[in-house]
Write a protein that holds these residues in place. Structure first.
Motif, PDB file in Angstrom:
ATOM      1  N   GLY A  88     -16.297  10.325   5.870  1.00 36.24           N
ATOM      2  CA  GLY A  88     -15.766  10.664   7.182  1.00 36.24           C
ATOM      3  C   GLY A  88     -14.319  10.234   7.346  1.00 36.24           C
ATOM      4  N   ALA A  89     -13.981   9.058   6.823  1.00 40.55           N
ATOM      5  CA  ALA A  89     -12.606   8.568   6.924  1.00 40.55           C
ATOM      6  C   ALA A  89     -11.652   9.440   6.118  1.00 40.55           C
ATOM      7  CB  ALA A  89     -12.534   7.113   6.448  1.00 40.55           C
ATOM      8  N   LEU A  90     -12.073   9.889   4.946  1.00 42.45           N
ATOM      9  CA  LEU A  90     -11.226  10.786   4.151  1.00 42.45           C
ATOM     10  C   LEU A  90     -10.964  12.080   4.913  1.00 42.45           C
ATOM     11  CD1 LEU A  90     -12.819  10.281   0.610  1.00 42.45           C
ATOM     12  CD2 LEU A  90     -10.567   9.485   1.382  1.00 42.45           C
ATOM     13  N   ARG A  91     -11.986  12.587   5.558  1.00 42.85           N
ATOM     14  CA  ARG A  91     -11.805  13.803   6.353  1.00 42.85           C
ATOM     15  C   ARG A  91     -10.844  13.540   7.512  1.00 42.85           C
ATOM     16  NH1 ARG A  91     -16.706  15.925   9.952  1.00 42.85           N
ATOM     17  NH2 ARG A  91     -16.073  13.983  10.956  1.00 42.85           N
TER      18      ARG A  91
ATOM     19  N   MET B   3       0.838  -1.194   0.000  1.00 42.01           N
ATOM     20  CA  MET B   3       0.000   0.000   0.000  1.00 42.01           C
ATOM     21  C   MET B   3       0.878   1.251   0.000  1.00 42.01           C
ATOM     22  SD  MET B   3      -3.091  -0.566   2.730  1.00 42.01           S
ATOM     23  CE  MET B   3      -4.143  -2.006   2.714  1.00 42.01           C
ATOM     24  N   SER B   4       0.384   2.297  -0.661  1.00 43.90           N
ATOM     25  CA  SER B   4       1.041   3.591  -0.551  1.00 43.90           C
ATOM     26  C   SER B   4       0.754   4.182   0.823  1.00 43.90           C
ATOM     27  CB  SER B   4       0.545   4.533  -1.641  1.00 43.90           C
ATOM     28  OG  SER B   4      -0.800   4.902  -1.372  1.00 43.90           O
ATOM     29  N   GLU B   5       1.521   5.219   1.163  1.00 45.14           N
ATOM     30  CA  GLU B   5       1.318   5.860   2.473  1.00 45.14           C
ATOM     31  C   GLU B   5      -0.077   6.441   2.585  1.00 45.14           C
ATOM     32  OE1 GLU B   5       0.920   8.882   5.370  1.00 45.14           O
ATOM     33  OE2 GLU B   5       1.074   9.332   3.223  1.00 45.14           O
ATOM     34  N   THR B   6      -0.574   7.050   1.488  1.00 44.92           N
ATOM     35  CA  THR B   6      -1.911   7.642   1.524  1.00 44.92           C
ATOM     36  C   THR B   6      -2.976   6.557   1.648  1.00 44.92           C
ATOM     37  OG1 THR B   6      -1.169   9.490   0.152  1.00 44.92           O
ATOM     38  CG2 THR B   6      -3.541   9.112   0.275  1.00 44.92           C
ATOM     39  N   THR B   7      -2.838   5.490   0.877  1.00 38.63           N
ATOM     40  CA  THR B   7      -3.782   4.383   0.970  1.00 38.63           C
ATOM     41  C   THR B   7      -3.834   3.819   2.378  1.00 38.63           C
ATOM     42  OG1 THR B   7      -3.480   3.777  -1.356  1.00 38.63           O
ATOM     43  CG2 THR B   7      -4.343   2.074   0.101  1.00 38.63           C
ATOM     44  N   ASP B   8      -2.660   3.624   2.960  1.00 36.47           N
ATOM     45  CA  ASP B   8      -2.595   3.087   4.317  1.00 36.47           C
ATOM     46  C   ASP B   8      -3.270   4.026   5.310  1.00 36.47           C
ATOM     47  OD1 ASP B   8      -1.502   1.099   6.254  1.00 36.47           O
ATOM     48  OD2 ASP B   8      -0.422   2.874   6.968  1.00 36.47           O
ATOM     49  N   ARG B   9      -3.079   5.315   5.128  1.00 37.29           N
ATOM     50  CA  ARG B   9      -3.681   6.283   6.043  1.00 37.29           C
ATOM     51  C   ARG B   9      -5.206   6.254   5.939  1.00 37.29           C
ATOM     52  NH1 ARG B   9      -1.290  10.463   4.225  1.00 37.29           N
ATOM     53  NH2 ARG B   9      -2.974  11.761   3.412  1.00 37.29           N
ATOM     54  N   ILE B  10      -5.721   6.132   4.714  1.00 36.25           N
ATOM     55  CA  ILE B  10      -7.176   6.078   4.518  1.00 36.25           C
ATOM     56  C   ILE B  10      -7.748   4.802   5.113  1.00 36.25           C
ATOM     57  CG2 ILE B  10      -8.990   5.888   2.767  1.00 36.25           C
ATOM     58  CD1 ILE B  10      -7.239   7.713   0.977  1.00 36.25           C
ATOM     59  N   VAL B  11      -7.103   3.671   4.872  1.00 36.64           N
ATOM     60  CA  VAL B  11      -7.591   2.400   5.395  1.00 36.64           C
ATOM     61  C   VAL B  11      -7.614   2.425   6.921  1.00 36.64           C
ATOM     62  CG1 VAL B  11      -7.041  -0.063   5.618  1.00 36.64           C
ATOM     63  CG2 VAL B  11      -6.967   1.038   3.369  1.00 36.64           C
ATOM     64  N   ARG B  12      -6.562   2.965   7.529  1.00 40.29           N
ATOM     65  CA  ARG B  12      -6.533   3.042   8.990  1.00 40.29           C
ATOM     66  C   ARG B  12      -7.636   3.951   9.522  1.00 40.29           C
ATOM     67  NH1 ARG B  12      -2.322   5.566  10.389  1.00 40.29           N
ATOM     68  NH2 ARG B  12      -1.012   5.614   8.526  1.00 40.29           N
ATOM     69  N   ALA B  13      -7.943   5.012   8.779  1.00 42.90           N
ATOM     70  CA  ALA B  13      -9.021   5.917   9.206  1.00 42.90           C
ATOM     71  C   ALA B  13     -10.376   5.216   9.138  1.00 42.90           C
ATOM     72  CB  ALA B  13      -9.017   7.174   8.332  1.00 42.90           C
ATOM     73  N   VAL B  14     -10.592   4.388   8.100  1.00 41.36           N
ATOM     74  CA  VAL B  14     -11.835   3.615   8.007  1.00 41.36           C
ATOM     75  C   VAL B  14     -11.952   2.668   9.192  1.00 41.36           C
ATOM     76  CG1 VAL B  14     -13.051   1.843   6.684  1.00 41.36           C
ATOM     77  CG2 VAL B  14     -12.016   3.782   5.493  1.00 41.36           C
ATOM     78  N   GLU B  15     -10.863   1.975   9.499  1.00 40.39           N
ATOM     79  CA  GLU B  15     -10.887   1.002  10.593  1.00 40.39           C
ATOM     80  C   GLU B  15     -11.104   1.686  11.936  1.00 40.39           C
ATOM     81  OE1 GLU B  15      -7.155  -0.886   9.945  1.00 40.39           O
ATOM     82  OE2 GLU B  15      -7.946  -2.312   8.452  1.00 40.39           O
ATOM     83  N   ALA B  16     -10.552   2.872  12.101  1.00 43.15           N
ATOM     84  CA  ALA B  16     -10.679   3.583  13.373  1.00 43.15           C
ATOM     85  C   ALA B  16     -12.112   4.013  13.645  1.00 43.15           C
ATOM     86  CB  ALA B  16      -9.741   4.794  13.388  1.00 43.15           C
ATOM     87  N   ARG B  17     -12.865   4.275  12.587  1.00 40.32           N
ATOM     88  CA  ARG B  17     -14.243   4.725  12.780  1.00 40.32           C
ATOM     89  C   ARG B  17     -15.252   3.627  12.435  1.00 40.32           C
ATOM     90  NH1 ARG B  17     -15.275   9.728  10.934  1.00 40.32           N
ATOM     91  NH2 ARG B  17     -17.472   9.317  10.563  1.00 40.32           N
ATOM     92  N   ALA B  18     -14.836   2.365  12.463  1.00 39.86           N
ATOM     93  CA  ALA B  18     -15.710   1.252  12.073  1.00 39.86           C
ATOM     94  C   ALA B  18     -16.969   1.216  12.917  1.00 39.86           C
ATOM     95  CB  ALA B  18     -14.949  -0.069  12.181  1.00 39.86           C
ATOM     96  N   GLU B  19     -16.840   1.365  14.232  1.00 42.32           N
ATOM     97  CA  GLU B  19     -18.018   1.316  15.089  1.00 42.32           C
ATOM     98  C   GLU B  19     -18.963   2.473  14.800  1.00 42.32           C
ATOM     99  OE1 GLU B  19     -19.266  -0.950  17.288  1.00 42.32           O
ATOM    100  OE2 GLU B  19     -17.744  -2.220  16.366  1.00 42.32           O
ATOM    101  N   ASP B  20     -18.428   3.629  14.474  1.00 42.44           N
ATOM    102  CA  ASP B  20     -19.274   4.776  14.126  1.00 42.44           C
ATOM    103  C   ASP B  20     -20.069   4.489  12.847  1.00 42.44           C
ATOM    104  OD1 ASP B  20     -18.357   6.189  16.305  1.00 42.44           O
ATOM    105  OD2 ASP B  20     -16.869   7.332  15.168  1.00 42.44           O
ATOM    106  N   THR B  21     -19.419   3.847  11.878  1.00 46.32           N
ATOM    107  CA  THR B  21     -20.107   3.536  10.621  1.00 46.32           C
ATOM    108  C   THR B  21     -21.231   2.543  10.848  1.00 46.32           C
ATOM    109  OG1 THR B  21     -18.085   3.962   9.343  1.00 46.32           O
ATOM    110  CG2 THR B  21     -19.791   2.618   8.290  1.00 46.32           C
ATOM    111  N   LEU B  22     -20.993   1.533  11.653  1.00 54.17           N
ATOM    112  CA  LEU B  22     -22.037   0.540  11.923  1.00 54.17           C
ATOM    113  C   LEU B  22     -23.162   1.134  12.764  1.00 54.17           C
ATOM    114  CD1 LEU B  22     -19.716  -2.532  12.549  1.00 54.17           C
ATOM    115  CD2 LEU B  22     -21.189  -2.149  10.564  1.00 54.17           C
ATOM    116  N   ALA B  23     -22.827   2.013  13.693  1.00 53.36           N
ATOM    117  CA  ALA B  23     -23.866   2.694  14.474  1.00 53.36           C
ATOM    118  C   ALA B  23     -24.700   3.601  13.587  1.00 53.36           C
ATOM    119  CB  ALA B  23     -23.226   3.490  15.608  1.00 53.36           C
ATOM    120  N   LEU B  24     -24.049   4.231  12.621  1.00 53.34           N
ATOM    121  CA  LEU B  24     -24.770   5.067  11.655  1.00 53.34           C
ATOM    122  C   LEU B  24     -25.770   4.221  10.869  1.00 53.34           C
ATOM    123  CD1 LEU B  24     -22.964   7.611   9.328  1.00 53.34           C
ATOM    124  CD2 LEU B  24     -24.598   5.998   8.390  1.00 53.34           C
ATOM    125  N   LEU B  25     -25.349   3.028  10.438  1.00 54.63           N
ATOM    126  CA  LEU B  25     -26.255   2.122   9.732  1.00 54.63           C
ATOM    127  C   LEU B  25     -27.448   1.765  10.608  1.00 54.63           C
ATOM    128  CD1 LEU B  25     -27.177   0.159   7.560  1.00 54.63           C
ATOM    129  CD2 LEU B  25     -25.455  -1.472   8.381  1.00 54.63           C
TER     130      LEU B  25
END
Length: 438
Positions: free
Chosen positions: A158-161, A1-23
């Motif tokens: 949200g993860a991109l932000r 993964m590139s550094e940017t890709t890795d940063r985005i993926v980690r941001a998605v994982e960090a907010r996983a519970e927020d995404t599922l709660a949103l659903l």
């Protein structure tokens, strides 16, 4: 993964519970389309559209466009896809948010989903609007179709932000009404000018595959006419006033449908490389007869037939296939004098359009590349049912479907979506947005 890709993926994982709660919040806000189901359970899309607006506001868009479509205002599109003169949109607005990029000349990408769901029906063991999480699944009407995909899209933004990603092109997020009843919300969207030249991603349930096309769907109703008479007596000739059994004629028409559908299996116009099964004529409902002692005076057959983009007519609809079926119905018993004098009556109920995006379009190739980069084996596979693709494609926006969940469980009791799939889709959508929007 590139550094940017890795940063985005980690941001998605960090907010996983927020995404599922949103659903879960989306599922707990009923949005049953008013044109389906038991009137007692109808909710309409107004409540969930307000929630979408609230959730998008938290992501800090630059502008909103919220409006109630109007059949009268769209009457100039009555000859094309998605128009239904009797649909009423009071309390059922479309919602569009725009996140402006740094370069006004870079164009726009759109994420588009529908807010309505079908009726609950029977057979549930879970609460249909409870949003329960159990054994890695989230249950509820609309979880697969398609609130799971929209939750993934909002989670991706949200993860991109969170990852500090700044987009060069604009990003539009649209939640439209009325998809389950023919797509008039999307018709209003494109008529209002919300068209994204970079492409449109519809996060419908595709089992994480990329769908560059969908089939068109025709619903038709044919009534075969007979003449009532006592069923236990010897019949006189119909010319002398005798009974005519409409169910007998209906059986012959069913055989004609089955024979034509079998012929479609080998017809190149009814097959596509990205669709695993050919188009077919499927009988969905049969109604006929009045009493057990009486020959049926009518037999009504309701059928479903699919078509592909290669057979779209000049209006972008299924007129070519309609004419084929009308000719079949008119001629299924060519030597029969009764039918010549009393021809079957055909009524078309729905013509839901189709669309196709080229396999080498960037919205296709880069979504596939994003999936590959996070270890998802996405394939190209078209949508066999209707989705909101054709109108945006015809308006000039290359469109695909990509989302979590399986369409096979949509519209069923205990509809669910996998938590793992939601988060996988969130990663792919975030990476694709970052790539296509620069």
């Amino acid at each position: 993964m590139s550094e940017t890709t890795d940063r985005i993926v980690r941001a998605v994982e960090a907010r996983a519970e927020d995404t599922l709660a949103l659903l879960q919040r989306l599922l707990r806000t009923p949005s049953v389309n008013p044109w389906f189901g038991d009137r007692a359970e109808i909710s309409g899309e107004g409540g969930v559209q307000q929630l979408y607006q609230q959730l998008l506001t938290e992501l800090d868009p630059d502008e909103f466009d919220v409006w109630e479509p109007s059949a009268e205002g769209l009457a100039h599109r009555a000859d094309g896809p998605g128009y239904y003169p009797d649909h009423v949109f009071t309390g059922r607005p479309n919602v569009v948010a725009r996140f402006r990029g740094t370069d006004p000349t870079a164009g726009a990408l759109m994420i588009q989903g529908h807010s309505d769901v079908v009726s609950v029906g029977s057979g549930w063991t879970e609460e249909p609007f409870g949003g329960a999480r159990r054994n890695g699944r989230v249950y509820g009407r609309g979880s697969a179709d398609m609130k799971g995909g929209m939750a993934a899209a909002l989670g991706a933004i949200g993860a991109l932000r969170d990852a500090g990603v700044v987009l060069r092109a604009d990003l539009l997020v649209a939640s439209v009404v009325d998809e389950e009843a023919g797509g008039m919300g999307t018709l209003a969207l494109v008529d209002r000018g919300h068209i994204a030249a970079l492409g449109t991603i519809v996060p419908e349930a595709t089992d994480l595959n990329v769908a560059p096309l969908c089939r068109g769907i025709l619903w038709g109703e044919v009534t075969v006419h007979g003449r009532a008479g006592h069923i236990e007596l010897k019949r006189m000739l119909w010319q002398d006033g005798g009974a005519v059994d409409a169910i007998e004629y209906g059986r012959r028409l069913l055989n004609a449908f089955a024979e034509r559908s079998s012929a479609w299996v080998a017809d190149p116009l009814k097959n596509h490389a990205h669709i695993p099964i050919p188009c077919a004529i499927k009988v969905a409902q049969i109604e006929g007869g009045e009493f057990p002692t009486t020959y049926a005076s009518s037999c009504k057959i309701t059928f479903n037939a699919q078509y592909l983009p290669a057979q779209k007519d000049e209006h972008g609809l299924g007129g070519v296939v309609k004419r084929e079926l009308e000719q079949l119905i008119a001629g299924f018993a060519p030597e029969d004098e009764w039918l010549r004098q009393h021809p079957p009556t055909v009524r078309w109920l729905v013509d839901a359009d189709c669309g196709e995006t080229a396999d080498d379009d960037p919205v296709v190739t880069r979504t596939l590349a994003a999936a590959k980069s996070v270890g998802i084996g996405s394939a190209l596979e078209g949508c066999m049912s209707h989705v909101d693709m054709g109108l945006t494609i015809d308006a000039g926006s290359p469109t695909i479907c990509f989302g979590p969940g399986q369409m096979a469980v949509a519209h069923q009791p205990d509809e669910y979506i996998s938590e793992t799939d939601v988060l996988a889709a969130t990663k792919v959508l975030a990476l694709t947005i970052a790539d296509l929007c620069g």
